[in-house]
Design a protein around this motif. Structure first.
Motif, PDB file in Angstrom:
ATOM      1  N   VAL A  49      34.462  57.601  62.845  1.00 25.52           N
ATOM      2  CA  VAL A  49      35.455  58.405  62.220  1.00 25.52           C
ATOM      3  C   VAL A  49      36.668  59.177  62.884  1.00 25.52           C
ATOM      4  CG1 VAL A  49      34.648  59.938  64.380  1.00 25.52           C
ATOM      5  CG2 VAL A  49      34.928  61.074  62.294  1.00 25.52           C
ATOM      6  N   ALA A  50      37.734  58.882  62.243  1.00 26.01           N
ATOM      7  CA  ALA A  50      39.349  59.384  62.524  1.00 26.01           C
ATOM      8  C   ALA A  50      39.796  61.057  61.552  1.00 26.01           C
ATOM      9  CB  ALA A  50      39.530  58.224  62.596  1.00 26.01           C
ATOM     10  N   LYS A  51      41.020  60.450  60.874  1.00 21.09           N
ATOM     11  CA  LYS A  51      40.905  61.456  60.188  1.00 21.09           C
ATOM     12  C   LYS A  51      40.194  61.295  58.880  1.00 21.09           C
ATOM     13  CE  LYS A  51      45.961  61.373  60.965  1.00 21.09           C
ATOM     14  NZ  LYS A  51      47.428  61.586  60.294  1.00 21.09           N
ATOM     15  N   ARG A  52      39.236  60.468  58.588  1.00 28.34           N
ATOM     16  CA  ARG A  52      37.906  60.420  57.313  1.00 28.34           C
ATOM     17  C   ARG A  52      37.252  60.032  58.375  1.00 28.34           C
ATOM     18  NH1 ARG A  52      39.586  58.645  51.467  1.00 28.34           N
ATOM     19  NH2 ARG A  52      41.196  60.277  51.210  1.00 28.34           N
ATOM     20  N   ALA A  88      34.747  76.586  57.356  1.00 25.11           N
ATOM     21  CA  ALA A  88      35.508  78.024  57.189  1.00 25.11           C
ATOM     22  C   ALA A  88      35.685  79.583  56.556  1.00 25.11           C
ATOM     23  CB  ALA A  88      37.240  77.963  56.958  1.00 25.11           C
ATOM     24  N   LYS A  89      35.478  80.721  57.474  1.00 26.90           N
ATOM     25  CA  LYS A  89      34.937  81.914  56.939  1.00 26.90           C
ATOM     26  C   LYS A  89      36.098  82.325  55.315  1.00 26.90           C
ATOM     27  CE  LYS A  89      31.949  84.104  59.850  1.00 26.90           C
ATOM     28  NZ  LYS A  89      31.784  85.245  60.814  1.00 26.90           N
ATOM     29  N   THR A 133      40.672  71.006  59.261  1.00 25.14           N
ATOM     30  CA  THR A 133      41.835  69.032  58.957  1.00 25.14           C
ATOM     31  C   THR A 133      40.850  68.551  59.567  1.00 25.14           C
ATOM     32  OG1 THR A 133      42.429  70.220  61.221  1.00 25.14           O
ATOM     33  CG2 THR A 133      43.787  70.402  59.669  1.00 25.14           C
ATOM     34  N   LEU A 134      39.634  68.368  59.045  1.00 21.89           N
ATOM     35  CA  LEU A 134      38.142  67.510  59.501  1.00 21.89           C
ATOM     36  C   LEU A 134      37.789  66.676  58.663  1.00 21.89           C
ATOM     37  CD1 LEU A 134      36.046  70.440  61.702  1.00 21.89           C
ATOM     38  CD2 LEU A 134      36.919  68.735  62.571  1.00 21.89           C
ATOM     39  N   PRO A 135      37.840  65.689  58.848  1.00 24.13           N
ATOM     40  CA  PRO A 135      37.085  65.386  57.992  1.00 24.13           C
ATOM     41  C   PRO A 135      35.382  65.324  56.999  1.00 24.13           C
ATOM     42  CG  PRO A 135      36.649  64.203  59.928  1.00 24.13           C
ATOM     43  CD  PRO A 135      37.324  65.392  60.054  1.00 24.13           C
ATOM     44  N   TYR A 136      35.118  65.343  55.861  1.00 24.49           N
ATOM     45  CA  TYR A 136      34.713  66.259  54.988  1.00 24.49           C
ATOM     46  C   TYR A 136      34.128  65.248  54.443  1.00 24.49           C
ATOM     47  CZ  TYR A 136      38.566  66.605  51.815  1.00 24.49           C
ATOM     48  OH  TYR A 136      39.259  66.186  50.740  1.00 24.49           O
ATOM     49  N   ARG A 194      32.515  71.217  49.949  1.00 23.76           N
ATOM     50  CA  ARG A 194      32.728  70.381  51.112  1.00 23.76           C
ATOM     51  C   ARG A 194      32.274  70.422  52.267  1.00 23.76           C
ATOM     52  NH1 ARG A 194      39.929  69.914  50.956  1.00 23.76           N
ATOM     53  NH2 ARG A 194      39.179  68.897  48.951  1.00 23.76           N
ATOM     54  N   VAL A 195      31.912  69.473  52.921  1.00 25.17           N
ATOM     55  CA  VAL A 195      30.918  69.506  54.021  1.00 25.17           C
ATOM     56  C   VAL A 195      31.501  69.033  55.171  1.00 25.17           C
ATOM     57  CG1 VAL A 195      28.672  69.732  55.497  1.00 25.17           C
ATOM     58  CG2 VAL A 195      28.591  69.309  53.192  1.00 25.17           C
ATOM     59  N   TYR A 196      32.647  70.162  55.997  1.00 24.13           N
ATOM     60  CA  TYR A 196      33.554  69.389  57.154  1.00 24.13           C
ATOM     61  C   TYR A 196      32.825  69.019  58.955  1.00 24.13           C
ATOM     62  CZ  TYR A 196      37.235  71.271  54.352  1.00 24.13           C
ATOM     63  OH  TYR A 196      38.288  71.427  53.365  1.00 24.13           O
ATOM     64  N   ILE A 197      32.849  67.706  59.313  1.00 22.60           N
ATOM     65  CA  ILE A 197      31.904  67.330  59.631  1.00 22.60           C
ATOM     66  C   ILE A 197      32.284  67.140  61.003  1.00 22.60           C
ATOM     67  CG2 ILE A 197      30.239  65.461  60.832  1.00 22.60           C
ATOM     68  CD1 ILE A 197      30.221  65.313  57.287  1.00 22.60           C
TER      69      ILE A 197
END
Length: 183
Positions: A47-50, A102-103, A136-139, A152-155
């Protein structure tokens, strides 16, 4: 969580790495829900930006064997290399891998109206779309199984810890509290 196995996506000229990870994750999500809910954790060692091209499954030997005995990888085997199940190394640290949501401003407005805190006009002015937090998390991008809409599932991978925390994982293999071995 004494065992793990790695799934590496292979380069393909027709599909981007992210597209392949999205497809792999969608299949894994359904398989975990059907065979081993709460018992399989996941991580993305690159994991990094992606999220990268490496998905690691964590669990007991019995749970991982049960999961891998199912035909959930059908259609993906040409696009990935799957390791044998292995024992977790002895000197590891631990981290939680969790979903972050994020809401949306729309949902905040609807809730404020429903609870009677604001009327519709006040909600529009006090909770504008510009107040929505951008992640800004990878997803992973997938279709919702409940309504078919894209989502999108942000991880997020947490900071490292010295001791494990036991608990259950959701149908994505993620948990806000339970940890997986990190190595």
């Amino acid at each position: 969580m004494d065992s793990y196995l790695d799934i590496h996506l292979l380069p393909d000229p027709e599909f981007e790495e992210q597209q392949l990870m999205n497809a792999l994750f969608s299949k894994l999500h359904r398989a975990i829900g059907a065979t081993s809910p709460g018992q399989v954790g996941i991580s993305f060692p690159g994991v990094a930006k992606r999220l990268g091209n490496h998905l690691r499954l964590h669990g007991t030997a019995q749970v991982l064997d049960k999961l891998m005995a199912q035909p959930w990888l059908q259609g993906m085997k040409d696009y990935c290399r799957i390791s044998e199940r292995q024992m977790v190394p002895s000197n590891v640290r631990y981290m939680a891998v969790r979903r972050v949501q994020a809401k949306s401003a729309h949902n905040k407005r609807q809730r404020s109206i429903r609870k009677g805190w604001l009327n519709a006009e006040e909600a529009l002015t006090k909770i504008p779309d510009s107040r929505q937090r951008q992640l800004t998390l990878p997803y992973i991008e997938m279709k919702s199984l409940s309504n078919g809409n894209p989502m999108r599932v942000y991880i997020e991978h947490s900071s490292l810890r010295e001791t494990p925390v036991t608990g259950l994982f959701n149908a994505y293999g993620l948990s806000a509290t339970a940890t997986i071995p990190w190595f």
